[in-house]
Design a protein around this motif. Structure first.
Motif, PDB file in Angstrom:
ATOM      1  N   GLN A 326       0.835  -1.205   0.000  1.00  0.00           N
ATOM      2  CA  GLN A 326       0.000   0.000   0.000  1.00  0.00           C
ATOM      3  C   GLN A 326       0.867   1.252   0.000  1.00  0.00           C
ATOM      4  OE1 GLN A 326      -2.587   0.419   3.412  1.00  0.00           O
ATOM      5  NE2 GLN A 326      -3.951   1.831   2.346  1.00  0.00           N
ATOM      6  N   GLY A 327       1.950   1.223   0.766  1.00  0.00           N
ATOM      7  CA  GLY A 327       2.838   2.380   0.808  1.00  0.00           C
ATOM      8  C   GLY A 327       3.523   2.635  -0.518  1.00  0.00           C
ATOM      9  N   VAL A 328       3.956   1.581  -1.199  1.00  0.00           N
ATOM     10  CA  VAL A 328       4.554   1.747  -2.525  1.00  0.00           C
ATOM     11  C   VAL A 328       3.524   2.311  -3.496  1.00  0.00           C
ATOM     12  CG1 VAL A 328       5.592   0.558  -4.490  1.00  0.00           C
ATOM     13  CG2 VAL A 328       6.282  -0.055  -2.169  1.00  0.00           C
ATOM     14  N   ALA A 329       2.288   1.788  -3.440  1.00  0.00           N
ATOM     15  CA  ALA A 329       1.231   2.301  -4.309  1.00  0.00           C
ATOM     16  C   ALA A 329       0.974   3.777  -4.033  1.00  0.00           C
ATOM     17  CB  ALA A 329      -0.048   1.488  -4.110  1.00  0.00           C
ATOM     18  N   TRP A 330       1.074   4.183  -2.774  1.00  0.00           N
ATOM     19  CA  TRP A 330       0.884   5.595  -2.417  1.00  0.00           C
ATOM     20  C   TRP A 330       1.962   6.451  -3.073  1.00  0.00           C
ATOM     21  CZ3 TRP A 330       4.002   9.019   0.377  1.00  0.00           C
ATOM     22  CH2 TRP A 330       3.391  10.212   0.783  1.00  0.00           C
ATOM     23  N   TYR A 331       3.191   5.986  -3.052  1.00  0.00           N
ATOM     24  CA  TYR A 331       4.267   6.749  -3.687  1.00  0.00           C
ATOM     25  C   TYR A 331       4.048   6.877  -5.190  1.00  0.00           C
ATOM     26  CZ  TYR A 331       7.706   7.648  -0.010  1.00  0.00           C
ATOM     27  OH  TYR A 331       8.367   8.153   1.080  1.00  0.00           O
ATOM     28  N   LEU A 332       3.574   5.815  -5.810  1.00  0.00           N
ATOM     29  CA  LEU A 332       3.432   5.796  -7.260  1.00  0.00           C
ATOM     30  C   LEU A 332       2.114   6.385  -7.739  1.00  0.00           C
ATOM     31  CD1 LEU A 332       4.791   2.227  -8.067  1.00  0.00           C
ATOM     32  CD2 LEU A 332       6.032   4.396  -8.044  1.00  0.00           C
ATOM     33  N   GLY A 333       1.159   6.557  -6.842  1.00  0.00           N
ATOM     34  CA  GLY A 333      -0.181   6.929  -7.261  1.00  0.00           C
ATOM     35  C   GLY A 333      -0.878   5.784  -7.961  1.00  0.00           C
ATOM     36  N   ALA A 334      -0.537   4.551  -7.608  1.00  0.00           N
ATOM     37  CA  ALA A 334      -1.120   3.379  -8.251  1.00  0.00           C
ATOM     38  C   ALA A 334      -2.550   3.164  -7.779  1.00  0.00           C
ATOM     39  CB  ALA A 334      -0.281   2.139  -7.960  1.00  0.00           C
ATOM     40  N   ALA A 335      -3.351   2.506  -8.624  1.00  0.00           N
ATOM     41  CA  ALA A 335      -4.772   2.328  -8.327  1.00  0.00           C
ATOM     42  C   ALA A 335      -5.036   1.143  -7.416  1.00  0.00           C
ATOM     43  CB  ALA A 335      -5.558   2.149  -9.618  1.00  0.00           C
ATOM     44  N   ALA A 336      -4.097   0.187  -7.341  1.00  0.00           N
ATOM     45  CA  ALA A 336      -4.347  -1.036  -6.579  1.00  0.00           C
ATOM     46  C   ALA A 336      -3.043  -1.531  -5.982  1.00  0.00           C
ATOM     47  CB  ALA A 336      -4.964  -2.112  -7.468  1.00  0.00           C
ATOM     48  N   TYR A 337      -3.156  -2.394  -4.998  1.00  0.00           N
ATOM     49  CA  TYR A 337      -1.970  -2.917  -4.322  1.00  0.00           C
ATOM     50  C   TYR A 337      -2.283  -4.287  -3.757  1.00  0.00           C
ATOM     51  CZ  TYR A 337      -4.692  -0.813  -0.546  1.00  0.00           C
ATOM     52  OH  TYR A 337      -5.716  -0.460   0.289  1.00  0.00           O
ATOM     53  N   GLY A 338      -1.248  -5.079  -3.585  1.00  0.00           N
ATOM     54  CA  GLY A 338      -1.442  -6.417  -3.045  1.00  0.00           C
ATOM     55  C   GLY A 338      -0.120  -7.135  -2.923  1.00  0.00           C
ATOM     56  N   TYR A 339      -0.178  -8.369  -2.518  1.00  0.00           N
ATOM     57  CA  TYR A 339       1.015  -9.200  -2.476  1.00  0.00           C
ATOM     58  C   TYR A 339       0.628 -10.599  -2.903  1.00  0.00           C
ATOM     59  CZ  TYR A 339      -0.995 -10.875   1.883  1.00  0.00           C
ATOM     60  OH  TYR A 339      -1.858 -11.405   2.805  1.00  0.00           O
ATOM     61  N   THR A 340       1.611 -11.338  -3.329  1.00  0.00           N
ATOM     62  CA  THR A 340       1.431 -12.728  -3.712  1.00  0.00           C
ATOM     63  C   THR A 340       2.317 -13.576  -2.808  1.00  0.00           C
ATOM     64  OG1 THR A 340       0.826 -12.308  -6.000  1.00  0.00           O
ATOM     65  CG2 THR A 340       1.859 -14.415  -5.548  1.00  0.00           C
ATOM     66  N   ALA A 341       1.721 -14.539  -2.133  1.00  0.00           N
ATOM     67  CA  ALA A 341       2.466 -15.438  -1.252  1.00  0.00           C
ATOM     68  C   ALA A 341       1.577 -16.605  -0.880  1.00  0.00           C
ATOM     69  CB  ALA A 341       2.936 -14.719   0.015  1.00  0.00           C
ATOM     70  N   ALA A 342       2.171 -17.757  -0.737  1.00  0.00           N
ATOM     71  CA  ALA A 342       1.466 -18.928  -0.225  1.00  0.00           C
ATOM     72  C   ALA A 342       2.425 -19.707   0.647  1.00  0.00           C
ATOM     73  CB  ALA A 342       0.957 -19.808  -1.361  1.00  0.00           C
ATOM     74  N   GLU A 343       1.934 -20.188   1.770  1.00  0.00           N
ATOM     75  CA  GLU A 343       2.758 -20.972   2.679  1.00  0.00           C
ATOM     76  C   GLU A 343       2.672 -22.447   2.311  1.00  0.00           C
ATOM     77  OE1 GLU A 343       3.439 -21.503   7.512  1.00  0.00           O
ATOM     78  OE2 GLU A 343       2.131 -19.924   6.732  1.00  0.00           O
ATOM     79  N   SER A 344       3.729 -23.171   2.616  1.00  0.00           N
ATOM     80  CA  SER A 344       3.762 -24.598   2.315  1.00  0.00           C
ATOM     81  C   SER A 344       2.551 -25.282   2.936  1.00  0.00           C
ATOM     82  CB  SER A 344       5.040 -25.232   2.866  1.00  0.00           C
ATOM     83  OG  SER A 344       5.107 -25.054   4.270  1.00  0.00           O
ATOM     84  N   GLY A 345       1.999 -26.239   2.215  1.00  0.00           N
ATOM     85  CA  GLY A 345       0.809 -26.940   2.667  1.00  0.00           C
ATOM     86  C   GLY A 345      -0.473 -26.341   2.156  1.00  0.00           C
ATOM     87  N   THR A 346      -0.394 -25.167   1.517  1.00  0.00           N
ATOM     88  CA  THR A 346      -1.592 -24.527   0.989  1.00  0.00           C
ATOM     89  C   THR A 346      -2.098 -25.246  -0.253  1.00  0.00           C
ATOM     90  OG1 THR A 346      -0.810 -22.399   1.817  1.00  0.00           O
ATOM     91  CG2 THR A 346      -2.556 -22.352   0.181  1.00  0.00           C
ATOM     92  N   TYR A 347      -1.207 -25.501  -1.179  1.00  0.00           N
ATOM     93  CA  TYR A 347      -1.559 -26.162  -2.435  1.00  0.00           C
ATOM     94  C   TYR A 347      -0.717 -27.426  -2.576  1.00  0.00           C
ATOM     95  CZ  TYR A 347      -3.342 -21.478  -3.392  1.00  0.00           C
ATOM     96  OH  TYR A 347      -3.996 -20.272  -3.314  1.00  0.00           O
ATOM     97  N   LEU A 348      -1.357 -28.548  -2.762  1.00  0.00           N
ATOM     98  CA  LEU A 348      -0.674 -29.827  -2.827  1.00  0.00           C
ATOM     99  C   LEU A 348      -0.871 -30.458  -4.208  1.00  0.00           C
ATOM    100  CD1 LEU A 348      -1.750 -31.208   0.660  1.00  0.00           C
ATOM    101  CD2 LEU A 348       0.379 -30.012   0.076  1.00  0.00           C
ATOM    102  N   SER A 349       0.023 -31.348  -4.530  1.00  0.00           N
ATOM    103  CA  SER A 349      -0.048 -32.179  -5.752  1.00  0.00           C
ATOM    104  C   SER A 349      -0.239 -31.357  -7.016  1.00  0.00           C
ATOM    105  CB  SER A 349      -1.165 -33.218  -5.624  1.00  0.00           C
ATOM    106  OG  SER A 349      -1.121 -34.124  -6.702  1.00  0.00           O
TER     107      SER A 349
END
Length: 714
Positions: A326-349
């Motif tokens: 969100q802070g980076v988006a504030w600096y850039l004037g970006a319209a949206a913000y988020g992150y991508t991450a998944a912990e082990s065990g979330t998606y299998l096989s």
């Protein structure tokens, strides 16, 4: 899709997976309009309605009084034409309390908008209420009347949180006349069309290249007998379209809602205007000129790919990753913000993740994964003395690859294209290596970094890494090794590495008991940092990351040339530049400021917390450690530190640390600057725009490398 969940007033709870959560915006003031001097729609005669959400002055609060600041609850968008037809927040749900309509600052450049943020939606940020729009009491859109309508809006994301209608088009202008009719709509996830009079014989596609995130301005002009002419962002895109409505269709008109359950467009409203006549060609030109105050077209989203072990997971759970984005988006004037991450065990096989507790970068960190063992790390050290640049991917990197790419990928290509930074809140197990492994560790960082960038089709030039100064963790020389390594790698501009948290020892163990009156803590889990501190690192880190993004030309609506050259943090804290040995027990520290201009010595800092010297020896072969017992401000750039015992070696053989190794300074105990009380440059008050929690005094940076004592004052 995996999600994070939150209740009002709490930090983010640990959820497994990716994406963001944005809650209601906190209190603050709107920035000034900037350099735009007009014309405004009101310059065109005969205006029958004008609604401007760019600044609080165009809004009324719930009591009907003029709003003086952004981030408050909006009761109405004022009709600035003085005709009294205010736009009112519109909801149809009767069984749930609607989300509040908020005056949001900095949605389009320095200008704001109104909308209803909804913390219950957890896919992308900012998330807006699926049952929100604005209503005009009665606006003519009939075929037999002459009229001109103008609308400016921002869509931060596709529809979300509305299972049954997520993929359906979004309403922009809807009339309740007759059985109700859609005047203007935009495709959501299933397309890219902007359509006039959809579902009728007059249906006309105005644009087939509508971006997922955008800001647009549209002008509709109806001339009886001739039809409707349309301009999109100043370009005429339709002429003489037959108006399918009755000769008179004067009824309630909805902006950004279609009157159905979950019928919101989930867009921000910026501005609208109305004339009860067909504007002339010259007047259309004037109205197009009025659009120049808005940045129109495709808008940027800021996405962060978070990798690491358990403290990375806690960083996400605490809200640190979201705050950083969100802070980076504030600096850039970006319209949206988020992150991508998944912990082990979330998606299998197959296994798909970016975060896995207990795993270092490579299997070079005994005793978990001895050399020659593939273990479960991101890189595999074959144990043959080879350079890490030749090492192959380990099982964790295979899981990262499956998470991001291939037929089993969880992350969409459009989200992947928004990734602006790699984020590694990651130093734990690697800092158990001996200092002698420094070159090996540095090379392994560069190898994994190169492999990850290649996986995303990027290079060092266009995908920076955000890393933190090593957290306190078990061994002293290993922590020092990681601190030096990351600082050294960041100093090489070709690596494009930014240290987003330059002091991490000013934190408590996870779930420790803490007395904020004294700064003392006890208990807790010393291998993990506490959530309030991790959230703070995200907010602090947004400054260094945001400045890096500006320097790379990633700005969205805020031109980089308008970004401040000074007055905002560059590194996230003041830095010790010189240590003078005034006597064998007294040291005078010289400090270079970042955003502040004075020094604060709070709580346990006054008792010398974190200050230490190594009396002889080196990081690789440590000598005697002498800790500080007192510290005080000398002046705005100097500190006096008293040591617990006399120093015995010559100054050239004495090293100063803040802190040494795995020492925990503790929350609130670091020497800090006074940045929170400084006046930022115009338009750049992050505390006003994102909330008072963003107004912080920055801690004195850790000494990534020890400083040799000097016998000469600075």
């Amino acid at each position: 899709m995996a999600m994070l969940f939150n209740i009002p007033g709490s930090p983010l709870a640990a959820g497994l997976g990716m994406r963001v959560l944005a809650g209601p915006l906190p209190a603050g003031s709107a920035p000034p309009e900037g350099l735009f001097t007009g014309p405004y729609p009101s310059a065109i005669s005969g205006i029958s309605g004008w609604w401007d959400a760019g600044l609080p002055g165009g809004l009324l609060d719930v009591s009907g009084a003029a709003m003086l600041a952004s981030n408050g609850v909006v009761g109405a968008v004022k009709d600035k034409s003085s005709n009294g037809n205010n736009l009112m927040p519109y909801h149809i749900a009767a069984d749930t309390a609607p989300a509040a309509t908020i005056a949001a600052p900095r949605v389009n450049g320095y200008l704001g908008a109104v909308g209803a943020p909804d913390a219950a939606i957890v896919n992308y940020g900012p998330s807006l209420d699926p049952d929100w729009g604005l209503a005009h009491p009665g606006l003519e859109l009939g075929s037999g009347a002459a009229w001109t309508r103008y609308l400016v809006w921002t869509r931060p994301n596709w529809r979300q949180g509305t299972y049954y209608v997520n993929n359906q088009p979004i309403p922009l202008i809807h009339t309740t006349a007759g059985a109700g009719a859609m005047i203007l709509q935009a495709d959501s996830a299933e397309g890219a069309n902007l359509t006039l009079f959809p579902g009728t014989a007059s249906q006309t596609v105005l644009s087939s290249t509508l971006a997922r995130r955008h800001s647009h301005a549209v002008i509709l002009r109806n001339t009886p007998g001739s039809g409707v002419d349309v301009w999109l962002d100043g370009v005429q895109v339709a002429a003489g379209v037959a108006n399918p409505l009755a000769a008179s269709a004067n009824a309630q008109v909805l902006f950004l809602h279609d009157g159905s359950i979950q019928g919101s467009a989930q867009c921000w409203f910026h501005e609208a205007a109305a004339w009860e006549r067909a504007l002339s060609a010259g007047e259309i030109t004037t109205l197009i000129a009025a659009q120049a105050r808005w940045v129109l077209g495709t808008r940027r989203g800021v996405n962060l790919l978070v990798m690491g072990q358990s403290n990375a997971a806690w960083f996400i759970a605490a809200g640190g990753a979201l705050a950083l984005a969100q802070g980076v988006a504030w600096y850039l004037g970006a319209a949206a913000y988020g992150y991508t991450a998944a912990e082990s065990g979330t998606y299998l096989s197959p296994n798909r993740y970016s975060v896995i507790p207990g795993h270092p970068i490579s299997n070079s960190s005994p005793p978990l994964f001895p050399p020659g063992s593939s273990g479960g790390t991101f890189l595999t050290n074959p144990g043959d003395g080879s350079d890490p640049s030749t090492w192959a991917a380990g099982p964790d990197f295979a899981a990262l690859s499956a998470y991001l790419t291939g037929s089993s990928a969880v992350v969409s290509a459009v989200d992947e294209s928004d990734i602006a930074f790699l984020v590694w809140p990651w130093s734990e197990q690697d800092s158990t290596m001996p200092y002698a492994n420094k070159a090996l560790y540095e090379s392994s960082v560069l190898q994994l970094l190169s492999m990850t960038r290649s996986l995303l089709g990027r290079t060092a030039a266009n995908l920076p890494l955000l890393a933190w100064n090593a957290i306190p963790y078990e061994t002293n020389d290993g922590v020092q090794m990681v601190r030096e390594s990351i600082a050294g790698l960041a100093a090489d501009a070709g690596n494009n590495i930014v240290v987003f948290a330059v002091q991490t020892a000013d934190s408590n163990p996870l779930n420790a008991s803490y007395d904020p009156a004294t700064g003392l803590f006890s208990g807790g889990d010393p291998e993990h940092r506490d959530e309030p501190d991790l959230l703070r690192y995200g907010r602090i880190g947004a400054h260094a990351a945001g400045r890096a993004a500006l320097a790379m030309g990633l700005s969205d609506t805020i031109p980089a040339v308008q970004a401040p050259a000074s007055g905002l943090p560059m590194q996230g804290g003041p830095q010790i530049t010189h240590v003078y040995r005034e006597s064998d027990t007294e040291l005078i520290l010289t400090v270079a400021h970042d955003a502040g201009n004075d020094l604060l010595v709070p709580l346990q800092a006054a008792n010398g917390a974190g200050f230490a010297v190594m009396d002889g020896g080196s990081v690789a072969t440590p000598g005697t450690i002498i800790t500080g017992t007192a510290a005080s401000r000398v002046d705005a750039t100097h500190l006096a530190v008293t040591m617990a015992a006399p120093i015995t070696n010559p100054s050239a053989e004495v090293l100063f640390f803040y802190p040494y190794g795995s020492t925990q300074i503790g929350r609130g105990n670091a020497v800090a600057d006074n940045a929170a009380s400084q006046t930022p440059p115009a338009n750049w008050s992050i505390g006003n725009d994102l909330g008072s929690a963003w107004n912080v005094n920055f801690p004195l940076q850790a000494t990534s490398y020890p400083i040799t004592l000097s016998d000469t004052p600075d």
